[in-house]
Write an enzyme that holds these catalytic residues in place. Structure first.
Site, PDB file in Angstrom:
ATOM      1  N   GLU A  16    -118.501  20.289 -36.994  1.00 24.98           N
ATOM      2  CA  GLU A  16    -117.598  21.687 -37.104  1.00 24.98           C
ATOM      3  C   GLU A  16    -118.415  22.935 -36.557  1.00 24.98           C
ATOM      4  OE1 GLU A  16    -115.955  22.129 -40.850  1.00 24.98           O
ATOM      5  OE2 GLU A  16    -116.321  24.287 -41.002  1.00 24.98           O
ATOM      6  N   LYS A  21    -117.884  35.524 -32.230  1.00 25.53           N
ATOM      7  CA  LYS A  21    -116.927  36.996 -31.654  1.00 25.53           C
ATOM      8  C   LYS A  21    -117.322  37.450 -30.640  1.00 25.53           C
ATOM      9  CE  LYS A  21    -116.700  38.132 -36.677  1.00 25.53           C
ATOM     10  NZ  LYS A  21    -117.552  37.495 -37.607  1.00 25.53           N
ATOM     11  N   ARG A 109    -104.948  26.109 -47.172  1.00 27.35           N
ATOM     12  CA  ARG A 109    -104.269  27.401 -47.604  1.00 27.35           C
ATOM     13  C   ARG A 109    -105.183  28.578 -46.807  1.00 27.35           C
ATOM     14  NH1 ARG A 109    -105.752  30.187 -53.337  1.00 27.35           N
ATOM     15  NH2 ARG A 109    -107.608  30.488 -51.810  1.00 27.35           N
ATOM     16  N   ASP A 111    -109.078  30.932 -46.996  1.00 16.97           N
ATOM     17  CA  ASP A 111    -109.620  32.022 -47.934  1.00 16.97           C
ATOM     18  C   ASP A 111    -109.044  33.263 -48.008  1.00 16.97           C
ATOM     19  OD1 ASP A 111    -111.827  30.314 -48.798  1.00 16.97           O
ATOM     20  OD2 ASP A 111    -112.977  30.592 -47.048  1.00 16.97           O
ATOM     21  N   TYR A 125     -99.573  27.388 -50.420  1.00 11.67           N
ATOM     22  CA  TYR A 125    -100.586  26.334 -50.558  1.00 11.67           C
ATOM     23  C   TYR A 125    -100.645  25.404 -49.475  1.00 11.67           C
ATOM     24  CZ  TYR A 125    -100.385  28.158 -55.442  1.00 11.67           C
ATOM     25  OH  TYR A 125    -100.220  28.989 -56.726  1.00 11.67           O
TER      26      TYR A 125
HETATM   27  P1  FAD Z   1    -105.147  24.658 -51.691  1.00 11.90           P
HETATM   28  O1  FAD Z   1    -105.098  23.251 -51.507  1.00 11.90           O
HETATM   29  O2  FAD Z   1    -103.679  24.995 -51.456  1.00 11.90           O
HETATM   30  O3  FAD Z   1    -105.652  24.966 -53.000  1.00 11.90           O
HETATM   31  C1  FAD Z   1    -105.985  26.354 -53.355  1.00 11.90           C
HETATM   32  C2  FAD Z   1    -105.842  26.659 -54.907  1.00 11.90           C
HETATM   33  O4  FAD Z   1    -104.587  26.682 -55.463  1.00 11.90           O
HETATM   34  C3  FAD Z   1    -106.650  25.543 -55.648  1.00 11.90           C
HETATM   35  O5  FAD Z   1    -107.345  25.934 -56.912  1.00 11.90           O
HETATM   36  C4  FAD Z   1    -105.611  24.533 -56.180  1.00 11.90           C
HETATM   37  O6  FAD Z   1    -105.866  23.960 -57.336  1.00 11.90           O
HETATM   38  C5  FAD Z   1    -104.292  25.449 -56.288  1.00 11.90           C
HETATM   39  N1  FAD Z   1    -103.219  24.997 -56.126  1.00 11.90           N
HETATM   40  C6  FAD Z   1    -102.863  24.167 -55.139  1.00 11.90           C
HETATM   41  N2  FAD Z   1    -101.384  23.780 -55.387  1.00 11.90           N
HETATM   42  C7  FAD Z   1    -101.194  24.556 -56.304  1.00 11.90           C
HETATM   43  C8  FAD Z   1     -99.567  24.688 -56.639  1.00 11.90           C
HETATM   44  N3  FAD Z   1     -98.497  24.093 -56.181  1.00 11.90           N
HETATM   45  N4  FAD Z   1     -99.520  25.558 -57.801  1.00 11.90           N
HETATM   46  C9  FAD Z   1    -100.496  26.395 -58.305  1.00 11.90           C
HETATM   47  N5  FAD Z   1    -101.805  25.942 -57.992  1.00 11.90           N
HETATM   48  C10 FAD Z   1    -101.897  25.290 -56.822  1.00 11.90           C
HETATM   49  N6  FAD Z   1    -110.947  28.507 -44.842  1.00 11.90           N
HETATM   50  C11 FAD Z   1    -110.351  29.256 -43.721  1.00 11.90           C
HETATM   51  O7  FAD Z   1    -109.831  30.314 -43.708  1.00 11.90           O
HETATM   52  N7  FAD Z   1    -110.572  29.115 -42.244  1.00 11.90           N
HETATM   53  C12 FAD Z   1    -111.194  27.652 -42.207  1.00 11.90           C
HETATM   54  O8  FAD Z   1    -111.560  27.546 -40.865  1.00 11.90           O
HETATM   55  C13 FAD Z   1    -111.629  26.926 -43.102  1.00 11.90           C
HETATM   56  N8  FAD Z   1    -112.148  25.632 -42.959  1.00 11.90           N
HETATM   57  C14 FAD Z   1    -112.470  24.946 -43.950  1.00 11.90           C
HETATM   58  C15 FAD Z   1    -113.017  23.617 -43.921  1.00 11.90           C
HETATM   59  C16 FAD Z   1    -113.109  22.858 -44.694  1.00 11.90           C
HETATM   60  C17 FAD Z   1    -113.653  21.258 -44.513  1.00 11.90           C
HETATM   61  C18 FAD Z   1    -112.950  23.268 -45.874  1.00 11.90           C
HETATM   62  C19 FAD Z   1    -113.439  22.417 -47.267  1.00 11.90           C
HETATM   63  C20 FAD Z   1    -112.609  24.344 -46.384  1.00 11.90           C
HETATM   64  C21 FAD Z   1    -112.498  25.448 -45.307  1.00 11.90           C
HETATM   65  N9  FAD Z   1    -111.920  26.796 -45.734  1.00 11.90           N
HETATM   66  C22 FAD Z   1    -111.461  27.323 -44.640  1.00 11.90           C
HETATM   67  C23 FAD Z   1    -111.706  27.333 -47.005  1.00 11.90           C
HETATM   68  C24 FAD Z   1    -110.398  26.990 -47.508  1.00 11.90           C
HETATM   69  O9  FAD Z   1    -109.335  27.615 -46.841  1.00 11.90           O
HETATM   70  C25 FAD Z   1    -110.559  27.455 -48.896  1.00 11.90           C
HETATM   71  O10 FAD Z   1    -111.161  26.687 -49.737  1.00 11.90           O
HETATM   72  C26 FAD Z   1    -109.245  28.124 -49.695  1.00 11.90           C
HETATM   73  O11 FAD Z   1    -109.690  28.978 -50.628  1.00 11.90           O
HETATM   74  C27 FAD Z   1    -108.469  26.814 -50.381  1.00 11.90           C
HETATM   75  O12 FAD Z   1    -108.022  26.053 -49.531  1.00 11.90           O
HETATM   76  P2  FAD Z   1    -107.184  24.710 -49.726  1.00 11.90           P
HETATM   77  O13 FAD Z   1    -106.549  24.199 -48.570  1.00 11.90           O
HETATM   78  O14 FAD Z   1    -108.266  23.756 -50.363  1.00 11.90           O
HETATM   79  O15 FAD Z   1    -106.118  25.384 -50.751  1.00 11.90           O
END
Ligand code: FAD
Length: 308
Positions: A16, A21, A109, A111, A125
């Site tokens: 990754e 910037k 989703r 950060d 989500y």
């Molecule tokens: P989700 O799966 O949508 O979950 C987010 C939260 O909502 C969780 O607490 C979950 O339990 C809850 N949730 C999910 N569905 C529901 C629902 N239907 N109802 C109520 N609650 C729900 N971030 C960036 O901005 N850019 C990046 O490039 C980036 N790269 C990443 C790479 C990796 C390998 C990983 C693991 C993370 C990365 N992230 C990145 C971070 C990620 O975006 C964050 O962890 C973010 O806060 C959550 O994303 P997610 O896709 O896990 O969210």
């Protein structure tokens, strides 16, 4: 071949990177004899590039992935988030990726930017993004999704987090890329729990190399609430830079030696952790390369990842 097809046959090994910037930073990454060219010599199956919340770095993200695509040496995978994106905007961006031959994504989703309480976009989500991409594009994209072995920091319980993770394959996701996790007992518990919950997607484990004291603490605690196990805490304590590793002008006379010792011990720790992960029967190792080559290459070689 797609990452999904490779995972059906064998374990994967990938890197990754993030979009720099500045122009000199870009040159160092994508330029001649740059970091990407060096990483290709390690034969990764794919290289993913992060995506800034709100799409602030879309141009540079695409430039990095274009460079991977043009090399023909690894599959380019874009990270993609819901933050600030309307459905129309998502479609526009994903059309562009497809036009550039980039048909793999990590659907997130995202950060939440400081002070935000929601995504500020049409989708809330990651699972909604997976559904939207499948409904709009069919099988054109291979879709990875995030998994949090310790539970996502905002989840109300690990059970709830796993239930939401289950919706991701139900909506068409292909494989999981995990959030960093140094707590191996927790990881084993989570792996059993997701399998018991009927989640059979391959698990590609994200590994953050332990190279720098401040960066390690920052990654663990600024967003993710990651547990640092005793072995890692010992490495931090034994090499503590006084007054603290975040101080720009530490008064510690041994700062350079401590940084070097920390890195050496951190690399050994990372290699052992990869051994433990591979012994759990996971499907891939995804190294956060941090836009570096030497240390990452050493870890990959010593951990035997180049033979995958
Ligand atoms: P989700 O799966 O949508 O979950 C987010 C939260 O909502 C969780 O607490 C979950 O339990 C809850 N949730 C999910 N569905 C529901 C629902 N239907 N109802 C109520 N609650 C729900 N971030 C960036 O901005 N850019 C990046 O490039 C980036 N790269 C990443 C790479 C990796 C390998 C990983 C693991 C993370 C990365 N992230 C990145 C971070 C990620 O975006 C964050 O962890 C973010 O806060 C959550 O994303 P997610 O896709 O896990 O969210």
């Amino acid at each position: 071949m797609t990452v999904k097809e490779i995972l059906e046959k064998r374990s994967t090994f990938s890197f990754e990177v993030f979009p720099p910037k500045t122009d000199p930073g870009m040159e160092k990454l994508v330029g001649k004899d740059g970091v990407l060219e060096k990483l290709y010599t390690l034969n990764p199956d794919y290289i993913s590039c992060t995506y800034g919340a709100g799409g602030g770095n879309v141009g540079k993200n695409l430039e990095v992935l274009d460079s991977v695509k043009a090399s023909g040496k690894a599959i380019p995978v874009t990270h993609f988030t819901c933050i600030g994106n309307t459905k129309e905007g998502i479609k526009e961006q994903l059309d562009t990726y497809l036009e550039h031959g980039i048909d793999h994504m990590l659907a997130l989703r995202g950060d939440l930017p400081f002070g935000w309480t929601g995504t500020g976009g049409d989708l809330h989500y990651a699972t909604e993004l997976v559904k939207f991409v499948r409904d709009t594009y069919g099988d054109k994209f291979t879709i990875a999704v995030a998994g949090s072995p310790e539970g996502h920091i905002q989840c109300r319980s690990l059970d709830a987090d796993i239930a939401f993770l289950k919706q991701k394959p139900d909506n068409g996701a292909d494989y999981i890329m995990t959030q960093l996790c140094w707590d191996m007992d927790q990881f084993r518990y989570w792996l059993d729990a997701i399998r018991n919950a009927g989640i059979w997607m391959p698990v590609d484990v994200g590994i953050m190399p332990v190279l720098d004291q401040a960066a390690t603490i920052n990654m663990a605690l600024s967003r993710n609430g990651c547990v640092m196990d005793r072995a890692l805490c010992e490495i931090i304590s034994k090499n503590w830079i006084f007054p603290n590793p975040f101080d720009k002008e530490p008064f510690d006379a041994a700062v350079d030696q401590k940084k070097a010792d920390f890195k050496k011990a951190g690399i050994e720790y990372t290699i052992k952790q990869i051994d433990e992960y591979r012994a759990c029967g996971i499907n891939g190792i995804h190294l956060y390369a941090l836009n570096k080559y030497e240390d990452v290459a050493y870890i990959a070689k010593e951990a035997g990842l180049l033979n995958l």
